[in-house]
Design a protein around this motif. Structure first.
Motif, short mmCIF file in Angstrom:
data_model
loop_
_atom_site.label_atom_id
_atom_site.label_comp_id
_atom_site.label_asym_id
_atom_site.label_seq_id
_atom_site.Cartn_x
_atom_site.Cartn_y
_atom_site.Cartn_z
N GLN A 1 46.62 24.14 50.24
CA GLN A 1 46.34 25.21 49.29
C GLN A 1 44.93 25.09 48.73
OE1 GLN A 1 49.45 24.79 46.39
NE2 GLN A 1 51.07 25.26 47.86
N THR A 2 44.54 23.87 48.37
CA THR A 2 43.19 23.64 47.84
C THR A 2 42.14 23.95 48.89
OG1 THR A 2 44.07 21.88 46.43
CG2 THR A 2 41.68 21.99 46.67
N LEU A 3 42.40 23.56 50.13
CA LEU A 3 41.47 23.84 51.22
C LEU A 3 41.34 25.35 51.43
CD1 LEU A 3 39.68 22.82 53.53
CD2 LEU A 3 41.72 22.74 54.98
N ALA A 4 42.46 26.07 51.34
CA ALA A 4 42.42 27.52 51.51
C ALA A 4 41.60 28.17 50.41
CB ALA A 4 43.84 28.09 51.50
N ALA A 5 41.74 27.70 49.17
CA ALA A 5 40.97 28.25 48.04
C ALA A 5 39.48 27.96 48.21
CB ALA A 5 41.48 27.66 46.73
#
Length: 338
Positions: free
Chosen positions: A20-24
């Motif tokens: 999720q953090t990578l996607a953001a």
């Protein structure tokens, strides 16, 4: 874990949260730096590699295909449903709420506030299917308005077209609004509003924005107030008061390019203290009740002003009605309109 005043993420953070953090982070890099990186990459390929012929052919194709964005684009349901967008949605998380049904035989202009740094709520709700727009509003096709320049930048244009982007031109929006079942999603405040983005505050630019009202009158398109609660909490930004050299430089760049170079203060991939990754704060995009608009091919200034005033009142009412559900301090948080 704190080290040298920096708060690091735990080593045992679940893989889903890491993704999720990578996607953001990838989303911010794509929207914030993608156009520049794509232009530099194409220049490198043309000037310094043996694949220059392929790059030149692609540039020729862009020129030949340049008007497709003004003709409804080339949206891809497959691209709008990438699972990557779901990781991005769950990072914050992001939600889409409807207050009434929208008739799919009509057209609508979804007027979104506030802009925030990168219009996170609007992007997820109207440029992807992560928030299940098609299930909430069956039969309606949303087209998120973005800068016309994005549709001539290599690679970025393909993503913008696939996600159902619409250029910020009268021609492009008029084409969409001339087809029943379409909805233009317009972030009315634009780049100027992003410079006012601060956590816990909602300062929007609306008083001098009347072009969207005129366009709605010309097509007889209902105006729909839309508000993204939590949008301004995702980033802080470097102090840039009116009259400062930084604000002058930002405004100068905005006038030249249409983009306001906000200096965001977020978090990092592996720590929470600083960086360009947005903060994990919930954002709920609420779609309000449509305002009926009579078709007037050549609206007068009085008609434009009257409808603009009515829209402003409906937007205020939506904010006041819903803020108690989504804001931490609703009693002390007010909508400021410039």
């Amino acid at each position: 874990m704190d080290l040298f005043g920096i708060k690091f993420a735990p080593f045992n953070t679940p893989l889903d949260r890491r993704l999720q953090t990578l996607a953001a982070c990838a989303w911010f890099v794509t929207l914030g730096f993608g156009p520049t990186l794509c232009i530099l990459f194409m220049a490198y390929v043309v000037l310094l590699t043996r694949y220059s012929f392929m790059a030149i052919l692609y540039i020729m194709w862009i020129w030949y295909d340049r008007d497709i964005s003004n003709k409804g684009g080339r949206r891809s349901d497959w691209a709008r449903r990438w699972i990557w967008w779901e990781y991005f949605r769950d990072y914050f998380p992001l939600r889409l709420e409807k207050t009434v049904d929208l008739d799919p035989t009509n057209t609508y202009m979804l007027c979104v506030f506030p802009h925030g740094v990168l219009s996170t709520g609007a992007f997820t709700s109207f440029a992807t299917e992560a928030n299940k727009f098609s299930k909430l509003f069956p039969g309606l096709r949303p087209y998120l308005v973005t800068l016309s320049g994005h549709f001539i930048i290599p690679f970025i244009r393909e993503l913008s077209l696939a996600l159902g982007g619409c250029p910020s031109s009268v021609e492009g929006m008029s084409y969409v609004l001339s087809r029943p079942g379409n909805a233009v999603a317009l972030v009315v405040g634009g780049a100027s509003e992003s410079l006012e983005c601060r956590p816990g505050t909602y300062r929007i630019i609306l008083k001098r924005r009347k072009g969207f009202v005129k366009l709605a009158l010309m097509h007889g398109t209902p105006l729909v107030p839309v508000f993204s609660f939590g949008e301004t909490d995702l980033y802080d930004q470097v102090h840039n008061p009116e009259g400062s050299w930084l604000r002058w430089a930002q405004e100068f760049c905005r006038r030249i390019t249409g983009i306001a170079p906000v200096v965001p203060l977020g978090r990092g991939l592996f720590q929470y203290s600083f960086g360009i990754v947005p903060r994990r704060c919930p954002v709920t995009t609420v779609v309000g009740t449509p305002i009926a608009v009579e078709k007037v091919p050549e609206p007068t200034e009085q008609q434009i002003s009257e409808l603009h005033q009515k829209f402003t009142e409906e937007l205020k009412a939506l904010f006041e009605t819903k803020k108690h559900m989504y804001l931490t301090n609703p009693e002390t948080t007010h909508l400021m309109i410039d």
